[in-house]
Write a protein that holds these residues in place. Structure first.
Motif: not given
Length: 343
Positions: A67-68, A70, A95, A99, A192, A195
């Motif tokens: 997953t991301n 950040k 972020l 997305e 998402d 994350g």
């Protein structure tokens, strides 16, 4: 106030005429005014009592197994004092914008982030709010149109139990999220960007609990009334936990039943082939099946209290029929009218 607001901020994500998204960042937190506290109190209460939430954690998933990270990294830096709240929230806004840019269906909204304390836990509330237009009558009786945040119909929101996350990073349920009406797929982008992956299947756990309860009362020497009382005791305990946003605890539930003379439920649940966690969130729609039978299919919808089964409602599985004694008055009136009409 049931919550203590520490920090709150709103950023705006908008779409221009060419369909490109941009994020307008607020440079300082919202003041802890009465309006801010009232808004967050309302959102907290609405979110806590929202049925059908999903639960997850920061983790890995997907074909590449990743997953991301950040958002989690930024949140960790904020909690460690390496980032200020405004800086952390600005990174979160960017972020989310990135997305959202991957999809065609979004027009943006207002990203609200707030850290607050409730009971003994610290939380981070994250929500993408929509704006609605409304009409107002001025003092001179003229009409004017204004815009306000839609707090009643929040469909994209998540809450991170910061206390649980930092005390038990292996937990699978420190992040909760609202499942949108349009289905899980539309809300995927919201998870998402943080994350987050789903960790605990709440409906499956609640169904497994009901299976354990039904097997428990069936194998006991309880009377029919006592069995129904047991189901209602379980229902009352679980819904009370849902109402305050607390997990169902199998040991605690067993103690509640023991106080009513129904011993050994804990040993029964733990010793059987039930895939039950020691603690898990409640799911009200699933739990209602402890008290009610309901179903829809083929143009027929039927619902009745479980206590009526075998008395007012007789079910014959061999002939696949249900007989109802004492038809509800309003239904009887409709049927009588139709029969008089020659049907």
């Amino acid at each position: 106030m049931s919550i203590n607001v520490e920090q709150a901020i709103i950023h705006s994500i908008t779409q221009n005429s060419e369909g490109q998204l941009s994020c307008r960042l607020r440079p300082q937190p919202l003041l802890n005014s009465d309006a801010v506290e009232a808004m967050l109190e309302e959102l907290h209460q609405t979110y806590t009592t929202k049925a059908g939430k999903g639960f997850g954690h920061f983790g890995t998933h997907g074909e590449d197994g990743e997953t991301n990270p950040k958002f989690e990294q930024s949140l960790t830096a904020y909690r460690n004092g390496e980032l200020g709240f405004v800086e952390f929230s600005g990174l979160a806004g960017k972020l989310l914008q990135e997305e959202l840019s991957k999809y065609d269906f979004s027009q943006g909204g207002f990203l609200l982030l707030s850290c607050y304390t409730h009971m003994t836990s610290d939380y981070l509330y994250v929500s993408l709010l929509n704006a609605k237009s409304s009409m107002t009558v001025l003092d001179d009786m003229e009409l004017t149109q204004n815009t306000h945040l839609d707090l009643k119909d929040v469909q994209l929101a998540a809450r991170i139990d910061l206390t649980e996350w930092q005390a038990d990073s292996d937990s699978l349920k420190y992040i909760s999220f609202i499942r949108g009406r349009a289905g899980r797929k539309v809300a995927d982008f919201f998870l998402d960007f943080m994350g987050c992956v789903e960790g605990v299947n709440t409906k499956a756990q609640n169904k497994e609990l009901m299976n354990a309860v039904e097997d428990f009362v069936s194998s006991s020497e309880l009377t029919k009334d006592e069995r129904q009382q047991c189901r209602e005791k379980v229902f009352d305990y679980c819904t009370e936990r849902c109402d305050v946003g607390a997990d169902i605890e199998i040991k605690d539930l067993a103690d509640e039943l023991a106080d009513s003379g129904m011993e050994s439920f804990y040993d029964f649940a733990r010793g059987g082939n039930y895939e039950l966690e020691d603690e898990f969130p409640g799911d009200k729609p699933t739990l209602r099946q402890l008290k009610k039978f309901s179903g829809t299919g083929g143009g027929v919808t039927l619902s009745f209290d479980g206590a009526h089964l075998g008395e007012r409602v007789m079910y014959d599985p061999i002939s696949d029929t249900i007989m109802i004694k004492g038809v509800p008055a309003n239904l009887k009136d409709q049927l009588d009218r139709r029969l008089k009409g020659g049907q």
